[in-house]
Design a protein around this motif. Structure first.
Motif, PDB file in Angstrom:
ATOM      1  N   LYS A 395       0.837  -1.196   0.000  1.00  0.00           N
ATOM      2  CA  LYS A 395       0.000   0.000   0.000  1.00  0.00           C
ATOM      3  C   LYS A 395       0.878   1.255   0.000  1.00  0.00           C
ATOM      4  O   LYS A 395       1.860   1.323   0.732  1.00  0.00           O
ATOM      5  CB  LYS A 395      -0.911   0.000   1.237  1.00  0.00           C
ATOM      6  CG  LYS A 395      -1.868  -1.183   1.307  1.00  0.00           C
ATOM      7  CD  LYS A 395      -2.738  -1.107   2.553  1.00  0.00           C
ATOM      8  CE  LYS A 395      -1.912  -1.275   3.813  1.00  0.00           C
ATOM      9  NZ  LYS A 395      -2.769  -1.342   5.033  1.00  0.00           N
ATOM     10  N   PRO A 396       0.526   2.257  -0.774  1.00  0.00           N
ATOM     11  CA  PRO A 396       1.366   3.463  -0.857  1.00  0.00           C
ATOM     12  C   PRO A 396       0.975   4.541   0.155  1.00  0.00           C
ATOM     13  O   PRO A 396       1.269   5.720  -0.063  1.00  0.00           O
ATOM     14  CB  PRO A 396       1.113   3.935  -2.293  1.00  0.00           C
ATOM     15  CG  PRO A 396      -0.295   3.561  -2.562  1.00  0.00           C
ATOM     16  CD  PRO A 396      -0.547   2.274  -1.795  1.00  0.00           C
ATOM     17  N   TRP A 397       0.331   4.191   1.232  1.00  0.00           N
ATOM     18  CA  TRP A 397      -0.067   5.227   2.200  1.00  0.00           C
ATOM     19  C   TRP A 397       0.258   4.806   3.630  1.00  0.00           C
ATOM     20  O   TRP A 397      -0.495   5.044   4.564  1.00  0.00           O
ATOM     21  CB  TRP A 397      -1.554   5.549   2.063  1.00  0.00           C
ATOM     22  CG  TRP A 397      -2.444   4.347   2.087  1.00  0.00           C
ATOM     23  CD1 TRP A 397      -2.851   3.629   3.157  1.00  0.00           C
ATOM     24  CD2 TRP A 397      -3.023   3.716   0.947  1.00  0.00           C
ATOM     25  NE1 TRP A 397      -3.640   2.594   2.778  1.00  0.00           N
ATOM     26  CE2 TRP A 397      -3.780   2.618   1.409  1.00  0.00           C
ATOM     27  CE3 TRP A 397      -2.987   3.971  -0.433  1.00  0.00           C
ATOM     28  CZ2 TRP A 397      -4.473   1.784   0.548  1.00  0.00           C
ATOM     29  CZ3 TRP A 397      -3.679   3.133  -1.278  1.00  0.00           C
ATOM     30  CH2 TRP A 397      -4.416   2.063  -0.783  1.00  0.00           C
ATOM     31  N   SER A 398       1.384   4.147   3.829  1.00  0.00           N
ATOM     32  CA  SER A 398       1.793   3.755   5.174  1.00  0.00           C
ATOM     33  C   SER A 398       2.400   4.951   5.913  1.00  0.00           C
ATOM     34  O   SER A 398       3.131   5.750   5.315  1.00  0.00           O
ATOM     35  CB  SER A 398       2.819   2.621   5.109  1.00  0.00           C
ATOM     36  OG  SER A 398       2.268   1.490   4.464  1.00  0.00           O
ATOM     37  N   TRP A 421       5.722   5.936  -6.856  1.00  0.00           N
ATOM     38  CA  TRP A 421       5.498   5.476  -5.486  1.00  0.00           C
ATOM     39  C   TRP A 421       6.575   5.964  -4.517  1.00  0.00           C
ATOM     40  O   TRP A 421       6.293   6.099  -3.310  1.00  0.00           O
ATOM     41  CB  TRP A 421       5.358   3.962  -5.448  1.00  0.00           C
ATOM     42  CG  TRP A 421       6.641   3.171  -5.438  1.00  0.00           C
ATOM     43  CD1 TRP A 421       7.243   2.571  -6.496  1.00  0.00           C
ATOM     44  CD2 TRP A 421       7.454   2.883  -4.307  1.00  0.00           C
ATOM     45  NE1 TRP A 421       8.383   1.940  -6.119  1.00  0.00           N
ATOM     46  CE2 TRP A 421       8.541   2.105  -4.758  1.00  0.00           C
ATOM     47  CE3 TRP A 421       7.393   3.192  -2.948  1.00  0.00           C
ATOM     48  CZ2 TRP A 421       9.550   1.651  -3.924  1.00  0.00           C
ATOM     49  CZ3 TRP A 421       8.401   2.738  -2.107  1.00  0.00           C
ATOM     50  CH2 TRP A 421       9.459   1.972  -2.595  1.00  0.00           C
ATOM     51  N   PRO A 422       7.841   6.257  -4.920  1.00  0.00           N
ATOM     52  CA  PRO A 422       8.804   6.798  -3.949  1.00  0.00           C
ATOM     53  C   PRO A 422       8.416   8.152  -3.369  1.00  0.00           C
ATOM     54  O   PRO A 422       9.085   8.629  -2.440  1.00  0.00           O
ATOM     55  CB  PRO A 422      10.102   6.893  -4.758  1.00  0.00           C
ATOM     56  CG  PRO A 422       9.973   5.856  -5.828  1.00  0.00           C
ATOM     57  CD  PRO A 422       8.512   5.889  -6.182  1.00  0.00           C
ATOM     58  N   ILE A 477       7.178  11.633 -15.829  1.00  0.00           N
ATOM     59  CA  ILE A 477       7.197  13.100 -15.896  1.00  0.00           C
ATOM     60  C   ILE A 477       6.416  13.692 -14.731  1.00  0.00           C
ATOM     61  O   ILE A 477       6.815  14.729 -14.157  1.00  0.00           O
ATOM     62  CB  ILE A 477       6.631  13.562 -17.255  1.00  0.00           C
ATOM     63  CG1 ILE A 477       7.566  13.129 -18.391  1.00  0.00           C
ATOM     64  CG2 ILE A 477       6.429  15.067 -17.270  1.00  0.00           C
ATOM     65  CD1 ILE A 477       7.057  13.456 -19.761  1.00  0.00           C
ATOM     66  N   TYR A 478       5.330  13.047 -14.335  1.00  0.00           N
ATOM     67  CA  TYR A 478       4.583  13.525 -13.175  1.00  0.00           C
ATOM     68  C   TYR A 478       5.458  13.529 -11.921  1.00  0.00           C
ATOM     69  O   TYR A 478       5.440  14.482 -11.139  1.00  0.00           O
ATOM     70  CB  TYR A 478       3.350  12.649 -12.947  1.00  0.00           C
ATOM     71  CG  TYR A 478       2.754  12.801 -11.567  1.00  0.00           C
ATOM     72  CD1 TYR A 478       1.950  13.894 -11.246  1.00  0.00           C
ATOM     73  CD2 TYR A 478       3.042  11.868 -10.568  1.00  0.00           C
ATOM     74  CE1 TYR A 478       1.422  14.036  -9.970  1.00  0.00           C
ATOM     75  CE2 TYR A 478       2.519  12.000  -9.295  1.00  0.00           C
ATOM     76  CZ  TYR A 478       1.711  13.092  -8.995  1.00  0.00           C
ATOM     77  OH  TYR A 478       1.209  13.252  -7.730  1.00  0.00           O
ATOM     78  N   PHE A 479       6.231  12.469 -11.736  1.00  0.00           N
ATOM     79  CA  PHE A 479       7.062  12.390 -10.548  1.00  0.00           C
ATOM     80  C   PHE A 479       8.148  13.460 -10.565  1.00  0.00           C
ATOM     81  O   PHE A 479       8.450  14.075  -9.529  1.00  0.00           O
ATOM     82  CB  PHE A 479       7.686  10.990 -10.454  1.00  0.00           C
ATOM     83  CG  PHE A 479       8.576  10.798  -9.263  1.00  0.00           C
ATOM     84  CD1 PHE A 479       8.030  10.717  -7.990  1.00  0.00           C
ATOM     85  CD2 PHE A 479       9.946  10.718  -9.410  1.00  0.00           C
ATOM     86  CE1 PHE A 479       8.849  10.544  -6.881  1.00  0.00           C
ATOM     87  CE2 PHE A 479      10.769  10.548  -8.312  1.00  0.00           C
ATOM     88  CZ  PHE A 479      10.216  10.457  -7.053  1.00  0.00           C
TER      89      PHE A 479
END
Length: 546
Positions: A395-398, A421-422, A477-479
């Motif tokens: 999960k990306p919200w820890s 995700w980073p 590009i978003y990151f």
């Protein structure tokens, strides 16, 4: 018609012209004495050179230090064989600081050819006679072991005779042994005990190779490596495919490497390493299995500062108490831990892979909590993360927190994942200064995008962003735009299409790039997308696209 300046003609049937007898006679009368005198002079010069070289032995004229340098650059068996040349050479091998007995140096090339043929013929069994192939492999292994055991026994017998003869005592710093597991372990154990008790060896490497048909480990005597461990100078020990001996009493031992240990190794043997060797500072477990139960580590008196667990998937090891631990590496291993139990931990390397099957029928749920792997890293300054798999499995919200993290490497990110995700790690590391990301090529297109909320924070310490494997996709590009937008001190952004990460040990790395020439249209398009996504950078940022 122009004629050539030079005309070349060749007869179709040339006839050999007999030589002129008077000219031959004149040549013989005039030049034969000169030829004889020249040949005789050359022969006499060669005789003088050979006789001078025999009278003046240039090799013996070298100092002992130079001769030892020569012996250190040849294999151990050749160096020990020079002791038969003269009385002076008999003492030189006793001054060698490193001895290396390897069975691989004795095996012929035909042995490896037979193994290769058998492996390739597994799909076509009618091509190779497996009985003959097996007999050939076993014969080469027996011959090699007989040769190395004979060399070791002769070497030890000669060493005992020289000790009684009053020669200078042997001093060996490094001893490396490689052999097949067989019934001749007594000679190997005798050499190890002699080196540890009498020669003062400091670095010992014992690598037991399983034969082609027999999987087993080397066993040491019941008393261990030597007879007097309290007087031993042993500092670095590596055991491969060996049963763990008793290490109690080795007060100088500071580094231990255990690799490919037998599956029958009890859990108590692993646990005793942490409790009975309190002076140990570095421990490396590689390709070890814990099938006999869970290995629980409670070592409040342990001084281990570096712990590496690599490719230890089978079984479970639980880390509870290691108060002096500074560097921890968990690479493809089944380990349970709580990082808050290591108050001095500063360098952490973790590599986890889930869902290795590339099929739609076997899916891994993305419900793992990153706190299980990264939670409690309050004092970590350098972090290396390798999370891989066919699908993103966490999960990306820890709720993570890295209050002291300075350098971060996120390596081997599958290109089929959402590479943004980073961002979760950036938000959890307010002191982060350098961020390196390596994107590994994957077969499929990116999917399973993460829905991020608009950033409501500013990062004041991040100065450098490096991305390897940049393809200019939408999520990449978003990151980049996100990092430029929230970083108040960002100075450098390097976007490389080709390159890789070169490890420097387990807690440091280098970025190796390869030149790539972007098309002008692609380059302008990417730069415009980045400029449109982050128009209001707080500080001037240098962006490099290669």
């Amino acid at each position: 018609m122009r004629m050539p300046l030079f005309s070349r003609t060749r007869r179709r049937n040339p006839k050999s012209r007999p030589p002129d007898k008077r000219a031959v006679a004149a040549f013989r009368a005039t030049h034969r004495p000169r030829l004889r005198s020249g040949i005789s002079k050359k022969r006499s010069y060669r005789r003088r050179v050979l006789s001078a070289s025999c009278r003046h032995d240039r090799l013996s004229a070298l100092t002992d230090d130079l001769l030892l340098l020569i012996l250190q650059r040849v294999d151990t068996r050749t160096a020990l064989g020079t002791a038969t040349l003269s009385k002076r050479w008999a003492c030189l091998p006793r001054c060698l600081g490193a001895l290396d007995f390897r069975v691989s140096d004795i095996l012929p090339a035909r042995y490896y050819e037979c193994i290769r043929i058998r492996g390739e013929a597994a799909h076509f069994p009618f091509i190779v006679n497996f009985d003959v192939n097996r007999a050939t492999i076993e014969r080469y292994e027996r011959r090699a072991m007989r040769a190395i055991v004979s060399s070791i026994n002769n070497f030890l017998d000669a060493d005992d005779d020289q000790d009684m003869g009053g020669l200078c005592p042997r001093s060996v710093q490094t001893l490396r042994l490689q052999f097949f597991v067989a019934h001749c372990s007594s000679s190997i154990n005798r050499l190890i005990a002699k080196a540890t008790d009498s020669w003062g060896v400091e670095d010992l490497e014992v690598s037991a190779k399983s034969t082609f048909w027999r999987q087993d480990g080397h066993r040491f005597p019941h008393h261990g490596l030597c007879n007097n461990p309290h007087k031993s100078r042993l500092r670095n020990l590596k055991l491969a495919a060996c049963h763990i001996p008793s290490l109690k009493g080795f007060h100088a031992l500071s580094s231990l490497v255990l690799q490919d240990l037998p599956e029958s190794t009890p859990t108590a043997a692993y646990e005793a390493i942490f409790t009975l060797c309190p002076q140990l500072q570095t421990l490396h477990l590689k390709s070890c299995t814990f099938n006999q139960g869970v290995v629980a580590v409670h070592a409040p008196k342990s001084k281990i500062k570096q712990l590496i667990m690599e490719d230890c998937w089978f079984g479970l090891i639980k880390l509870h108490t290691l108060p002096m631990l500074e560097n921890l590496a968990v690479v493809e291993s089944n380990v349970s831990y709580n990082l808050s139990s290591f108050p001095y931990l500063t360098h952490f390397n973790i590599a986890v892979r889930r869902g290795i099957l590339k099929t739609r029928f076997v899916r891994v749920k993305n419900d793992h909590d990153l706190n299980e792997y990264l939670g409690g890293t309050s004092g970590v300054t350098n972090l290396i993360v390798r999370f891989t798999g066919y699908d993103r499995w966490f999960k990306p919200w820890s709720p993570l927190l890295f209050p002291k993290l300075r350098r971060l490497l996120v390596a081997d990110v599958p290109s089929s994942w959402d590479v943004s995700w980073p961002r979760l790690l950036i938000e959890a590391a307010p002191c982060l200064e350098s961020l390196h990301i390596h994107i590994a090529p994957w077969e499929e297109e990116p999917r399973d995008d993460i829905s991020w909320q608009s950033p409501e924070f500013c990062h004041n310490q991040l100065k450098e962003l490096v991305i390897i494997g940049f393809q200019g996709t939408e999520r990449q590009i978003y990151f980049v735009n996100f990092v430029i937008k929230v970083s108040m001190s960002l100075q450098l952004v390097f976007l490389y299409k080709n390159g890789y990460v070169q490890d420097k040990g387990h807690w440091d790395w280098d970025i190796v790039t390869r030149q790539y020439q972007w098309l002008n249209e692609e380059k302008v398009k990417i730069l415009n997308q980045i400029a449109d996504g982050a128009p209001c950078a707080a500080t001037p940022t240098q962006l490099v696209l290669k």
